[in-house]
Motif scaffolding. Structure first.
Motif, PDB file in Angstrom:
ATOM      1  N   MET A  88       0.834  -1.209   0.000  1.00  0.00           N
ATOM      2  CA  MET A  88       0.000   0.000   0.000  1.00  0.00           C
ATOM      3  C   MET A  88       0.867   1.257   0.000  1.00  0.00           C
ATOM      4  SD  MET A  88      -2.611   1.002   2.983  1.00  0.00           S
ATOM      5  CE  MET A  88      -2.208   2.286   4.101  1.00  0.00           C
ATOM      6  N   PHE A  89       1.930   1.233   0.836  1.00  0.00           N
ATOM      7  CA  PHE A  89       2.737   2.455   0.955  1.00  0.00           C
ATOM      8  C   PHE A  89       3.576   2.715  -0.285  1.00  0.00           C
ATOM      9  CE2 PHE A  89       2.193   0.962   5.409  1.00  0.00           C
ATOM     10  CZ  PHE A  89       1.094   1.781   5.621  1.00  0.00           C
ATOM     11  N   ARG A  90       3.944   1.619  -1.002  1.00  0.00           N
ATOM     12  CA  ARG A  90       4.734   1.803  -2.213  1.00  0.00           C
ATOM     13  C   ARG A  90       3.956   2.634  -3.245  1.00  0.00           C
ATOM     14  NH1 ARG A  90       9.106  -1.082  -1.400  1.00  0.00           N
ATOM     15  NH2 ARG A  90       8.415  -2.828  -0.193  1.00  0.00           N
ATOM     16  N   SER A  91       2.641   2.359  -3.369  1.00  0.00           N
ATOM     17  CA  SER A  91       1.878   3.119  -4.357  1.00  0.00           C
ATOM     18  C   SER A  91       1.717   4.569  -3.909  1.00  0.00           C
ATOM     19  CB  SER A  91       0.517   2.470  -4.602  1.00  0.00           C
ATOM     20  OG  SER A  91      -0.232   2.561  -3.417  1.00  0.00           O
ATOM     21  N   LEU A  92       1.609   4.806  -2.606  1.00  0.00           N
ATOM     22  CA  LEU A  92       1.544   6.183  -2.119  1.00  0.00           C
ATOM     23  C   LEU A  92       2.808   6.929  -2.524  1.00  0.00           C
ATOM     24  CD1 LEU A  92       0.207   5.732   1.534  1.00  0.00           C
ATOM     25  CD2 LEU A  92      -0.972   6.780  -0.370  1.00  0.00           C
ATOM     26  N   LEU A  93       3.929   6.238  -2.403  1.00  0.00           N
ATOM     27  CA  LEU A  93       5.209   6.875  -2.737  1.00  0.00           C
ATOM     28  C   LEU A  93       5.270   7.177  -4.224  1.00  0.00           C
ATOM     29  CD1 LEU A  93       7.777   4.881  -0.581  1.00  0.00           C
ATOM     30  CD2 LEU A  93       6.660   7.025  -0.108  1.00  0.00           C
ATOM     31  N   ALA A  94       4.849   6.226  -5.041  1.00  0.00           N
ATOM     32  CA  ALA A  94       4.941   6.415  -6.485  1.00  0.00           C
ATOM     33  C   ALA A  94       4.125   7.630  -6.916  1.00  0.00           C
ATOM     34  CB  ALA A  94       4.442   5.159  -7.181  1.00  0.00           C
ATOM     35  N   ASN A  95       2.996   7.866  -6.228  1.00  0.00           N
ATOM     36  CA  ASN A  95       2.147   8.994  -6.612  1.00  0.00           C
ATOM     37  C   ASN A  95       2.714  10.347  -6.208  1.00  0.00           C
ATOM     38  OD1 ASN A  95       0.357   7.228  -7.586  1.00  0.00           O
ATOM     39  ND2 ASN A  95      -0.933   7.159  -5.749  1.00  0.00           N
ATOM     40  N   ASN A  96       3.740  10.341  -5.409  1.00  0.00           N
ATOM     41  CA  ASN A  96       4.283  11.615  -4.927  1.00  0.00           C
ATOM     42  C   ASN A  96       5.765  11.750  -5.260  1.00  0.00           C
ATOM     43  OD1 ASN A  96       2.001  12.941  -3.397  1.00  0.00           O
ATOM     44  ND2 ASN A  96       1.941  10.826  -2.671  1.00  0.00           N
ATOM     45  N   ALA A  97       6.075  11.378  -6.490  1.00  0.00           N
ATOM     46  CA  ALA A  97       7.472  11.313  -6.914  1.00  0.00           C
ATOM     47  C   ALA A  97       8.181  12.658  -6.740  1.00  0.00           C
ATOM     48  CB  ALA A  97       7.538  10.861  -8.354  1.00  0.00           C
ATOM     49  N   ARG A  98       7.431  13.749  -6.926  1.00  0.00           N
ATOM     50  CA  ARG A  98       8.045  15.072  -6.843  1.00  0.00           C
ATOM     51  C   ARG A  98       8.751  15.287  -5.501  1.00  0.00           C
ATOM     52  NH1 ARG A  98       4.822  20.357  -6.161  1.00  0.00           N
ATOM     53  NH2 ARG A  98       6.579  21.724  -5.794  1.00  0.00           N
ATOM     54  N   TYR A  99       8.139  14.768  -4.440  1.00  0.00           N
ATOM     55  CA  TYR A  99       8.723  14.977  -3.124  1.00  0.00           C
ATOM     56  C   TYR A  99       9.700  13.872  -2.742  1.00  0.00           C
ATOM     57  CZ  TYR A  99       5.559  18.742  -2.877  1.00  0.00           C
ATOM     58  OH  TYR A  99       4.929  19.906  -3.154  1.00  0.00           O
ATOM     59  N   LEU A 100       9.918  12.968  -3.729  1.00  0.00           N
ATOM     60  CA  LEU A 100      10.838  11.858  -3.471  1.00  0.00           C
ATOM     61  C   LEU A 100      12.160  12.064  -4.172  1.00  0.00           C
ATOM     62  CD1 LEU A 100       8.656   8.704  -3.875  1.00  0.00           C
ATOM     63  CD2 LEU A 100       9.771   9.550  -1.835  1.00  0.00           C
ATOM     64  N   SER A 101      12.146  12.959  -5.158  1.00  0.00           N
ATOM     65  CA  SER A 101      13.313  13.056  -6.025  1.00  0.00           C
ATOM     66  C   SER A 101      14.564  13.337  -5.210  1.00  0.00           C
ATOM     67  CB  SER A 101      13.086  14.122  -7.087  1.00  0.00           C
ATOM     68  OG  SER A 101      12.637  15.289  -6.443  1.00  0.00           O
ATOM     69  N   SER A 102      14.448  14.069  -4.122  1.00  0.00           N
ATOM     70  CA  SER A 102      15.636  14.255  -3.290  1.00  0.00           C
ATOM     71  C   SER A 102      15.194  14.528  -1.860  1.00  0.00           C
ATOM     72  CB  SER A 102      16.462  15.432  -3.803  1.00  0.00           C
ATOM     73  OG  SER A 102      15.695  16.599  -3.680  1.00  0.00           O
ATOM     74  N   ALA A 103      16.078  14.197  -0.940  1.00  0.00           N
ATOM     75  CA  ALA A 103      15.763  14.491   0.460  1.00  0.00           C
ATOM     76  C   ALA A 103      16.042  15.967   0.696  1.00  0.00           C
ATOM     77  CB  ALA A 103      16.636  13.639   1.360  1.00  0.00           C
ATOM     78  N   PHE A 104      15.260  16.585   1.559  1.00  0.00           N
ATOM     79  CA  PHE A 104      15.490  17.998   1.857  1.00  0.00           C
ATOM     80  C   PHE A 104      16.744  18.178   2.714  1.00  0.00           C
ATOM     81  CE2 PHE A 104      10.778  18.392   1.111  1.00  0.00           C
ATOM     82  CZ  PHE A 104      10.912  19.121  -0.059  1.00  0.00           C
ATOM     83  N   VAL A 105      17.114  17.147   3.468  1.00  0.00           N
ATOM     84  CA  VAL A 105      18.342  17.225   4.265  1.00  0.00           C
ATOM     85  C   VAL A 105      19.221  16.036   3.870  1.00  0.00           C
ATOM     86  CG1 VAL A 105      19.327  17.351   6.590  1.00  0.00           C
ATOM     87  CG2 VAL A 105      17.026  18.247   6.174  1.00  0.00           C
ATOM     88  N   ALA A 106      20.430  16.333   3.361  1.00  0.00           N
ATOM     89  CA  ALA A 106      21.319  15.254   2.916  1.00  0.00           C
ATOM     90  C   ALA A 106      21.920  14.542   4.121  1.00  0.00           C
ATOM     91  CB  ALA A 106      22.432  15.836   2.056  1.00  0.00           C
ATOM     92  N   GLY A 107      22.253  13.258   3.913  1.00  0.00           N
ATOM     93  CA  GLY A 107      23.007  12.537   4.949  1.00  0.00           C
ATOM     94  C   GLY A 107      22.155  11.813   5.962  1.00  0.00           C
ATOM     95  N   GLU A 108      20.825  11.731   5.702  1.00  0.00           N
ATOM     96  CA  GLU A 108      19.979  10.974   6.640  1.00  0.00           C
ATOM     97  C   GLU A 108      20.245   9.478   6.488  1.00  0.00           C
ATOM     98  OE1 GLU A 108      15.914  12.146   5.635  1.00  0.00           O
ATOM     99  OE2 GLU A 108      15.835  13.238   7.520  1.00  0.00           O
ATOM    100  N   PRO A 109      20.099   8.686   7.545  1.00  0.00           N
ATOM    101  CA  PRO A 109      20.221   7.231   7.406  1.00  0.00           C
ATOM    102  C   PRO A 109      19.022   6.684   6.614  1.00  0.00           C
ATOM    103  CG  PRO A 109      19.465   7.803   9.599  1.00  0.00           C
ATOM    104  CD  PRO A 109      19.755   9.103   8.913  1.00  0.00           C
ATOM    105  N   ALA A 110      19.118   5.412   6.209  1.00  0.00           N
ATOM    106  CA  ALA A 110      18.025   4.821   5.423  1.00  0.00           C
ATOM    107  C   ALA A 110      16.774   4.605   6.273  1.00  0.00           C
ATOM    108  CB  ALA A 110      18.483   3.497   4.829  1.00  0.00           C
TER     109      ALA A 110
END
Ligand SMILES: Cc1ncc(COP(=O)(O)O)c(C=O)c1O
Length: 484
Positions: A1-23
């Motif tokens: 379920m969460f994977r499809s939520l992520l796919a729909n919001n690719a714009r906010y996935l393209s990069s993290a707002f803060v670099a260097g976060e753990p996985a």
């Protein structure tokens, strides 16, 4: 379920707002772990420390992840009681400290009401006034949320008495009596607050705080009117009629309290309210409720103070939560602190006292925090973080609602604006257990009121963080569900 939520919001996935976060989160010990416990024992020898949950490692904490001194990494959905706007160690905030121009602002802390630095008005203009609530051009800075409210209350009383006097100067009798705590110099005015409200723990604000006995026991207080903040039934769409009736009941009570206190000569000078009752359990009220409340205050010549200490700064999907309410008039006074890094209040010009020192203390805020806030606001605007809050908030709410169907005793009354979300468990014991279980799963959240779990992520909490949170929450719910 969460994977499809992520796919729909690719714009906010393209990069993290803060670099260097753990996985993701990583839990290596019990929390608090052995190092935290040793430090706590040491701290207990010097001060009351019963609220301490863990000792953090702020040199390692990054973005949405709080590292503790035992090497645990927690996804932080609580952010220092909702007070971290851009996550931990945002690189651009670290850069502010590298700028030589700024270093002197960090070292020299002025008595701002008397000796502000030459660039201070510009700094305030570039930060606080850039995000001023609708209709506001004036702002006062203070150090924390409680003292923001405390001073805003004073501004309301001074304003109200000036109206009553018809602008006449103070009489000699008023001047001599007030320093002895006697009338006519001191007034019998009151402020109307609401059951379940939290406006601070200082002496004055405590009169309007009605959450837990622990805040109030043994402290002298005043007989000021206390209204009822609506308690809605959820889901809202299934209880439209009942919730409208609840609004009407609470507003009728406010009208009645005005009448009763004004008749007794204890005139109600103002109404103080949170746009979402936060500490008290994340209780929401409708735009119609707030619109009508503003009309009632105006009709009675009283001020409306909206306390945005916890809700302000973008976390509800608008910079100020009351922007959701479509109010007829600008709010008289709006207080802020927490995510704004510095405290204070915006007020309409008529609330400015005529004499200096009426609203005053030594520091009146902190210029280095204003410098940091300027950068925070640049980043919020540039990275479209309020848009991010809306997208991520929808994912959180939908995820929580889905859990509500599967775990009806543990996830009830799902509600929220932006990422400012909450749900109830069916008892305090279960809520406390869930908050603890979430820690075991690597997530820091917090309770609110007797049975609510509240989410207070920073503005850089993105859809992929929401997915990690929901995944960990599911594990915690599953484990608890199998125990109950
Ligand atoms: C709505 C509200 N007002 C005031 C305060 C008091 O702020 P502080 O703890 O900074 O004094 C809080 C603190 O949680 C709050 O949530």
């Amino acid at each position: 379920m969460f994977r499809s939520l992520l796919a729909n919001n690719a714009r906010y996935l393209s990069s993290a707002f803060v670099a260097g976060e753990p996985a993701g989160p990583e839990v290596k010990t019990a929390i608090p772990g052995p190092r935290s416990l040793a430090m706590l024992a040491e701290m207990k020898t010097i001060q009351i420390s019963d609220a301490v949950q863990l000792f953090a490692d702020y040199s390692k904490s990054i973005g949405n992840y709080l590292y503790d001194v035992d090497g645990n990494i927690l996804l932080d959905v609580y952010t220092q009681i909702s007070s971290v706007p851009l996550g931990y160690n945002h690189p651009e905030l670290l850069d502010v400290l590298q700028d030589k121009e700024n270093i002197r602002t960090f070292i020299n802390r002025p008595a701002l009401g008397v000796f502000p630095g030459e660039n201070y008005p510009q700094r305030v203009y570039n930060s606080l006034l850039r995000v001023a609530p609708k209709g506001h051009t004036e702002v006062t800075t203070m150090a924390c949320g409680s003292c923001s409210n405390e001073n805003a209350y004073k501004a309301i009383f001074v304003w109200y008495r000036r109206k009553q006097r018809g602008d006449a100067p103070y009489t000699p009798e008023e001047e001599t009596s007030c320093v002895m705590n006697q009338s006519p110099g001191v007034s019998d005015l009151t402020l109307l607050s609401f059951k379940g409200a939290f406006h601070g723990r200082t002496f004055g604000t405590l009169i309007t705080t009605h959450t837990k006995p622990v805040h109030k026991l043994d402290i002298p207080t005043m007989d000021w009117p206390i209204g009822t903040f609506p308690r809605y039934k959820y889901p809202l769409e299934d209880f439209v009629r009942e919730n409208e009736e609840e609004d009407r009941r609470c507003l009728a009570e406010v009208e009645e309290l005005f009448e009763r206190y004004n008749k007794r000569g204890k005139n109600v000078a103002g109404v103080v309210i949170e746009p979402i009752q936060s500490e008290g359990g994340d209780h929401h009220a409708s735009p119609a409720f707030f619109q009508q409340l503003q009309r009632i205050a105006k009709k009675n010549g009283a001020a409306l103070l909206i306390d945005e200490v916890q809700t302000g700064g973008g976390t509800t999907g608008e910079f100020w939560c009351h922007d959701h309410f479509n109010l007829e008039h600008p709010v008289d006074i709006v207080t802020y602190s927490k995510k704004m890094l510095v405290g204070g209040y915006f007020s309409l010009p008529e609330f400015r006292p005529r004499e200096g020192y009426r609203i005053f203390n030594t520091w009146m805020g902190e210029p280095s925090k204003v410098v940091l806030l300027e950068k925070v606001i640049d980043v919020i605007k540039r990275d479209k973080l309020i848009e991010n809050v809306k997208v991520t908030g929808d994912i959180l709410l939908n995820g929580l609602k889905a859990f509500g169907k599967r775990y009806p005793n543990l996830v009830k009354n799902v509600r929220g604006r932006g990422t400012f979300c909450a749900f109830d468990c069916d008892s305090m014991a279960k809520r406390d257990q869930l908050v603890e279980q979430l820690k075991v799963e690597g997530v820091q959240t917090g309770g609110a009121g007797p049975v609510a779990v509240r989410l207070r992520p920073s503005l850089v909490f993105q859809p992929h963080h929401a997915a990690i949170f929901l995944d960990r929450l599911e594990k915690a719910l599953h484990k608890m569900d199998n125990k109950v």
